[in-house]
Design an enzyme around this catalytic site. Sequence first.
Site, PDB file in Angstrom:
ATOM      1  N   PHE B 126       0.810  -1.288   0.004  1.00  0.00           N
ATOM      2  CA  PHE B 126      -0.122   0.106  -0.160  1.00  0.00           C
ATOM      3  C   PHE B 126       0.824   1.242  -0.171  1.00  0.00           C
ATOM      4  O   PHE B 126       2.024   1.406   0.265  1.00  0.00           O
ATOM      5  CB  PHE B 126      -0.863  -0.050   1.290  1.00  0.00           C
ATOM      6  N   GLN B 239      -7.580  14.678   4.716  1.00  0.00           N
ATOM      7  CA  GLN B 239      -7.172  13.691   3.607  1.00  0.00           C
ATOM      8  C   GLN B 239      -7.880  13.880   2.419  1.00  0.00           C
ATOM      9  O   GLN B 239      -9.154  13.460   2.598  1.00  0.00           O
ATOM     10  CB  GLN B 239      -6.744  12.558   4.181  1.00  0.00           C
ATOM     11  N   HIS B 241      -8.648  11.577  -0.686  1.00  0.00           N
ATOM     12  CA  HIS B 241      -8.284  10.333  -1.046  1.00  0.00           C
ATOM     13  C   HIS B 241      -7.776  10.647  -2.728  1.00  0.00           C
ATOM     14  O   HIS B 241      -8.752  11.292  -3.192  1.00  0.00           O
ATOM     15  CB  HIS B 241      -9.182   9.341  -0.757  1.00  0.00           C
ATOM     16  N   LEU B 255     -15.648   6.269  -2.998  1.00  0.00           N
ATOM     17  CA  LEU B 255     -13.990   5.663  -3.005  1.00  0.00           C
ATOM     18  C   LEU B 255     -13.939   4.588  -3.793  1.00  0.00           C
ATOM     19  O   LEU B 255     -14.566   3.734  -4.109  1.00  0.00           O
ATOM     20  CB  LEU B 255     -13.761   5.296  -1.554  1.00  0.00           C
ATOM     21  N   GLU B 258      -7.524   2.312  -2.632  1.00  0.00           N
ATOM     22  CA  GLU B 258      -6.103   2.418  -2.977  1.00  0.00           C
ATOM     23  C   GLU B 258      -5.524   0.868  -3.237  1.00  0.00           C
ATOM     24  O   GLU B 258      -4.487   0.881  -3.945  1.00  0.00           O
ATOM     25  CB  GLU B 258      -5.223   2.781  -1.639  1.00  0.00           C
ATOM     26  N   ARG B 289      -0.903   9.196  -0.023  1.00  0.00           N
ATOM     27  CA  ARG B 289      -2.047  10.059  -0.577  1.00  0.00           C
ATOM     28  C   ARG B 289      -2.174  11.211  -0.837  1.00  0.00           C
ATOM     29  O   ARG B 289      -2.555  11.693  -1.788  1.00  0.00           O
ATOM     30  CB  ARG B 289      -3.346   9.742   0.395  1.00  0.00           C
ATOM     31  N   HIS B 354     -11.781  12.460   2.387  1.00  0.00           N
ATOM     32  CA  HIS B 354     -11.721  11.145   2.791  1.00  0.00           C
ATOM     33  C   HIS B 354     -11.505  10.956   4.181  1.00  0.00           C
ATOM     34  O   HIS B 354     -12.260  10.023   4.791  1.00  0.00           O
ATOM     35  CB  HIS B 354     -10.571  10.174   2.037  1.00  0.00           C
ATOM     36  N   ARG B 390      -2.520  10.851   6.528  1.00  0.00           N
ATOM     37  CA  ARG B 390      -2.704   9.024   7.163  1.00  0.00           C
ATOM     38  C   ARG B 390      -2.116   8.367   5.977  1.00  0.00           C
ATOM     39  O   ARG B 390      -2.487   8.602   4.990  1.00  0.00           O
ATOM     40  CB  ARG B 390      -3.941   9.186   7.641  1.00  0.00           C
TER      41      ARG B 390
END
Lengths: 260, 591, 277
Positions: B126, B239, B241, B255, B258, B289, B354, B390
């Site tokens: 990730f 954040q 996304h 969404l 990821e 991100r 997000h 994050r």
Amino acid sequence: MMMIVSDAHTNRVANFHVFRGNPDENGEHIGEVVNYEVPLKPGWVVLDAIHWIQANKQPDLAVRWNCKAAKCGSCSAEINGLPSLMCKTRLDHMPADKPIIVKPMKTFPLIKDLVTDVSWNYEVNKKIQPFTPANSNVDTWRYFQQDADRVQEFRKCIECFICQDTCHVLRHHSKFDKFFGPRFMIRLAQLEFHPLDVADRLKFIKEEAGIGFCNITKCCTDRCPEQIRITDNGIIPLKERVVDRFYDPITMLLNKIGLG
Amino acid sequence: MMSSTEHNYETKSYDVIVIGAGGAGLRAAIEASAQGASVALVTKSLLGKAHTVMAEGGMAAALGNLDAADGWVPHFKDSIRGGKYMNNWRMAQIHAEEAPERVKELELWGAVFDRTPDGRILQRAFGGHTYRRLAHVGDRTGLELIRTLQDKGIHSGIDVFMECTVTNLLEENGQVSGAFGYWRESGRFILFKGKSIVMASGGIGKAFEVTSNSWEYTGDGQAMAMAIGAELIDMEFLQFHPTGMVCPASVKGILVTEAVRGEGGKLTNALGERFMKNYDPERMELSTRDIVAKAIYAEVRDGRGSPNGGVFLDISHRGADYIKRKLPSMYHQFLELGDVDITKGPMEVGPTMHYTMGGIRVNPETQESPTVKGLFAAGECSGGMHGANRLGGNSLSDLIVFGRRAGLYAAEFAKQQTEMLPIDNEKVKGYAQALVEPFERKGTETPYPIHAELQHLMHTKVGIVREEKFLKEAIAELAVLRERAKKARVDGSRAYNPGWHLAHDLINMIDASEIVAKAALQREDSRGGHTRLDFNFSDDKVWRHRTSVASRATDGTLTVSYFDKPQMPKELVALFDKAEEKTAFETEGKF
Amino acid sequence: MAELNAAPVLKTQGFGITDRKDAWWWEQVFTIVVMGLFTIYATWAAAANAYFEVGPYFSPFYSPNLKAMFPEAFSWMSFSPAFLILWAPLGFRGTCYFYRRTYYRAIFNDPPACAVDKPKVGLLRWAADYTGETLFPFVLQNFHRYFMYAALVLVVFHWKHVWDSMFYKGQFGVGVGSLVILLDAVLLSLYVFSCHSLRHLLGGKLNNFMANIFSKFRFSLWEGQTVLNGQHWFYAWASLFTVGLCDLYIRLTAMGVIKDWNTWGIDWLTVLPATGH
């Protein structure tokens, strides 16, 4: 490549026949169907139209929803008679000239408008013995994707309770005291099929959960928005296991002498 | 039928009141109950519907099942680097150390993660994680987390209050005494007396136009906690996304996990160029991100976007079978909502609001507010763990690590209290009166258009990139919206009335929005989830060491100032070599 | 805004009441018509006790012909030998999970279709109170697996007829009849091999597929059979059609209504049946 969403028949005004009402003392759905004219936008789902009605016509129209992405399973309703998620039912796939009927789930007691009382489902879940592994040292656990696959299919369930709504055993016959419904059949199947679970729920499945009440007419599977094959992969395999234990004399004998 | 102005309420008493039944709230409730406390778990929605179900990619925990070199140290370093060194170091350390145990505990409680070929928990790569670290279940890991905790929770002796909204916290001399709210179904009021409270109410995303968040994310916890003296930190860090759906408009913001990039998805612009090579050539699509989101923003701004104002994300080279197996919900989401088959061609994606990095200020060990005794917070509504940005996968593990701690220490706090604090009935009546007051308003406007305007305002002026001029305008416009919101009309009865619910939630969203705007205006610096066009660099001399802190003054105004970040101990600083740190800083300023 | 009606939504309103706008009744009509026609034809063909074999071809309705196999044991029997055997395929189909779904819907109206209301009273209802498959006679559905064992035996005989149909007096050849019999054998095999009870027997009853080499073998059987099982509904209908077609073809040929084309160039009416049961 990309498909362009056609504007041709999505920029139109549609008639929504939305149920509005309150329950009587038995939770029966008492109310009327109200017509709202809604100007549609491309790509809209039924929930978009309901939100438009709230914002522009009927601010107190009750609807239960959370994610609007088909992941939480809150916005179940009956759209043109079919139990469906409002956030997943596209309007540009519907006939342009006919009204779109939106009603609450018929099987459950009404709270208001499109919102029903689904608390019975939560009570049922409490009766089921949860996951019971033989040893609690997770570091020693080994099991494989081939075994996980079968369990994971049922764990996709978003608890929209559309299967419970569609199931005629609950919907028409109101066997709430005798039959747990498809959602909890797959909850049970998922526990029974788990390679590390050692609890035995077969007697419970037969007697408390009432698997015999299911006549495998498969409406749960037909309507499941997560495309879980509830009947073929969950209920029928459980029925076969119940047969092994309680009906099939040969398997019962083999089990008794340890060859089952 | 009850009249809409009736003030009566029922009263319940518990040792611990947990507000919010997402991952953090459920985990806190389970832990508090395990400690012997009586626990009320109060949620605005049905159990199991919390925003946590929308988490897709996985939960980060250094189990080392695939990469044996992984451990809490690399995870800690990745989190700090991803957070642009703004994290509370102790929280990041606890998180990295305890996440593996918490994940294994989920497995013990019945979670069924994807498996490695040798039968252990599979982990995926990730953005920002050095090693393959995310325990996952296809692309529906959040659902697995919620269902596991839900099934554990219902056998733990917790009393669950579903569709019950808490509107006010009660305190006596700086210590919590209870919570007040209403049943959504009937509109009747309910008072919870309690010795300690765990706030686990999630973020503020519904103040934004394009967001992946569910309707519950209205900043209730932040606003309620501030009202009794708690502080919010890091609220400027939001954040976005990088990958939300952009087309058709009605699904904008939903969404796109990821995990699409984690599984090898490629980002291209209108010229067919893999543009991430211009922003983070080493990590490419697996960059953090904040960087990917700003890269997409820059591509679109400079005219290299896709037809619907995003960029292309393509996973089709992995083959239909693999995609349907590892990304099943993405496959169905695009097919059903977007008319796109992602096994055959690219999706169009763009940034979507997000996650709120900031939140209620807490003690990193106990999750207790330093300013309100007995108030604990965990999950997205708390602040400090994630710094300025994050990492994907750190949220789900945050929920279970700090949810457990909050529940543990809340139960301990409750044990130390010999009796319930008294409740000031006059105060409660005042809250009840404030809740029913909207029914008496005669205005023409309902809360819905005000909410829509708030979302548009925050999206355009306090969004992914910010400027002094727009932030100041936003703060002024928020004041106007607040006045309008106070006059918004409510129709109908108190029974399941979304208009009435929104009238109240709207004020919380405006509170949270005002703090975001004010904190963003204060921070003359760009890092992570805060980018200022007029300060388009990372000011490491000054702003790297400052944490913003917001609170409600006695006259009710919301103020934002800052304090010096706690210093990371030398032995932890020594883990970061200088060359690496330099790179982490240099990534800023390219936008 | 206009109020269209103001009546309570009752749980049971009456047969066919629904807001559905699609042709939900289509499946019900199809099922009643096809099952009705098949039942009438099969009863007539089985009772006929004639025209079930011609040349190298043998009708599946009469297979295996126990009377021919054990003439002494069945010498007392004056009725059609089809009745000695038809209980097996009928029992298999009657207790089949797919057919249960289909006739519970179409004939018992429980439910007529998803989210479509069922009759309030009368013969079209299950019983006074719905009991599902918990009581006699429906509890007998649980013995589906025994009919499956019998059906597996029938499959062997059907393939024997395929083999027989391709040899006439020791000489290999093919006729249209052989192809019809082959089609019947293929679809019957697919139908039986895609059975839910078989799926359970092969591996479905295991919880731990990867435990040992034996369970791994059963897993691969189960996995492969699962693919077939997904098409069980299709094989159920298709094999019903082909078994009827097969009997009809042989019957019409034996009656001289149609003439079989074959590589031997023989008109079967001029010779005795070749099968030596």
